[in-house]
Design a protein around this motif. Structure first.
Motif, PDB file in Angstrom:
ATOM      1  N   GLN A 177       3.949  -5.882  10.437  1.00 25.95           N
ATOM      2  CA  GLN A 177       4.416  -5.934   9.073  1.00 25.95           C
ATOM      3  C   GLN A 177       3.866  -7.092   8.203  1.00 25.95           C
ATOM      4  N   GLU A 223       0.276  -5.757   7.410  1.00 25.07           N
ATOM      5  CA  GLU A 223       0.364  -4.696   6.239  1.00 25.07           C
ATOM      6  C   GLU A 223       0.978  -5.327   5.020  1.00 25.07           C
ATOM      7  N   GLN A 227       4.145  -6.251   4.678  1.00 20.86           N
ATOM      8  CA  GLN A 227       5.604  -5.674   4.238  1.00 20.86           C
ATOM      9  C   GLN A 227       6.768  -6.636   4.199  1.00 20.86           C
TER      10      GLN A 227
END
Length: 439
Positions: free
Chosen positions: A432, A435, A437
């Motif tokens: 995460q 990326e 996120q």
């Protein structure tokens, strides 16, 4: 603006241009002109106060001084000195019991400037703006007024009665240092004693022998008259029960009892409203919000209710203090797989942070341990030491508080299960972070 320590706040000087020119300074690092603002970053668990010095100047020898709130250093930087009263004070205690922040605006040392504290991004019903934004100098009694040096500025501050008269009865000291001699408390007792209500007269007579009891009479246009009792509970020194206790003041628990004032034509008296209140610092060990009050039976009086309540509450407090050691053993058990904590709450054992790794990915594990541990499981949050968001703050995971848990497990098994949980969560968190996120 003066201060005793650095602080994490957005400081603003909103004084209008029609008011006397005010230059506010903070420990030599900032000067706030009218309408200006600045931000100061706060260290972890910071506590201190802010005040606004006004009408400041330097003489021919470069000695710096202010008409109000001068700290006596002779320089812009206060060097740890406090403000000379009268002074409006904004007081902060950050990241303390349960991770909560406490703040207030105090006029105990008098008043010189309006001041408002507005929290941003907080939560909770009490996380609201507080302060005094009115101009109290204009309404200051003549005995308390502080005038400008040459008189042109008019009233520049308003003293407290204690500072102006230096009398025990206004400073709540000496013979006036207890509730039995406090003039306001005595006045309220007199008002309650004059209430024409047989039940209230009886209730007051049965509990007045308790040391420290307070009572208050209130009424208003939109509500009926009522009498409020604040009854101190538990004859135990909670401070001494906590090893290395950092509390400056003795922690107290009160039962707040509110009685509607009855009328002669009423067939039956209304039931009293009951509520426990306590010192805010006590939440680090024991939360009164978790206490279910015993039922108040029909026909019961306060003197009958209090012994059962105190017995029940005393057991709750003793259990809460004993749970400090349970939390300490849990943190020690986590040290086996993780190593010594990077940071930990050494007194109440409510928080701990460990450094962990999954391959080349390193991260911090933050644990917030509730007072009801092990009945309630710790909240866990991960923080990357390698990934940062657009504001250059470390990326953090969501708070995990719903995972397999049993209060019956040994602390070593609890630590083992958390390690197993983090083995999977660390991989997800790394992905995460890569990326983008998480924030």
């Amino acid at each position: 603006m003066g201060e005793q320590l650095s602080a994490s706040t957005d400081n603003r000087n909103p004084a209008s241009n029609t008011a006397p020119k005010r230059t506010l300074s903070a420990k030599g690092r900032l000067v706030l002109q009218t309408g200006a603002s600045t931000t100061i970053a706060a260290p972890t668990s910071w506590g201190g106060r802010f005040w606004g010095r006004t009408l400041c100047s330097e003489d021919s020898t470069d000695k710096f001084s202010c008409v109000t709130d001068d700290c006596g250093s002779g320089k812009l930087k206060c060097s740890g000195n406090g403000a000379a009263p009268p002074a409006t004070l904004a007081e902060f205690t950050l990241d303390r019991a349960g991770g909560l922040d406490f703040f207030d605006v105090s006029l105990v040392d008098g008043y010189n400037v309006p001041m408002l504290v507005v929290p941003q991004g907080g939560s909770g019903e009490k996380c609201t703006a507080t302060g005094c934004v009115g101009d109290l100098n204009g309404a200051c009694p003549s005995e308390l007024k502080v005038m400008g040096a040459d008189g042109r500025e008019g009233v520049v501050a308003c003293k407290s009665a204690c500072e102006a008269f230096n009398s025990p009865q206004y400073c709540c000291s000496g013979a006036y240092g207890t509730p039995d001699t406090d003039q306001y408390v005595l006045y309220q007792r007199k008002r309650v004693g004059e209430v024409d209500d047989d039940r209230l007269t009886f209730e007051a007579s049965t509990i007045l022998s308790r040391e420290g009891i307070e009572m208050h009479m209130s009424s208003g246009a939109e509500k009926s008259e009522e009498v409020k009792f604040a009854v101190p509970l538990l004859d135990m020194n909670i401070n001494k029960m906590v090893a290395c206790c950092p509390w400056r003041y003795s922690q107290k628990i009160f039962l707040q009892v509110v009685y509607p004032v009855g009328r002669k034509y009423m067939s039956a008296p209304s039931a009293a409203r009951l509520k426990l209140v306590s010192s805010p610092e006590l939440k680090a060990v024991f939360s009164i919000d978790d206490v279910k009050l015993p039922p108040w039976l029909d026909g019961m009086c306060l003197a009958e209710y209090l012994p059962n309540l105190e017995e029940y509450l005393g057991k709750q407090v003793l259990e809460a203090v004993s749970l400090i050691e349970v939390r300490r053993h849990f943190i020690e058990a986590l040290s086996s797989p993780f190593g010594r904590p990077v940071e930990a709450d050494a007194v109440f054992c409510r928080k701990a942070t460990f450094l962990a790794a999954s391959g080349v990915f390193t991260f911090l594990v933050h644990l917030l341990i509730p007072t009801q541990f092990p009945k309630q499981q710790p909240a866990i949050m991960l923080q990357s030491s390698q990934h940062f968001n657009s504001q250059m703050a470390p990326m953090k995971s969501r708070v995990m508080s719903d995972y397999p848990w049993s209060p019956r497990w040994e602390t070593s098994l609890m630590a083992e299960r958390i390690c197993e949980l983090l083995a999977d969560e660390a991989l997800n968190f790394k992905r995460q972070c890569s990326e983008g996120q998480v924030q």
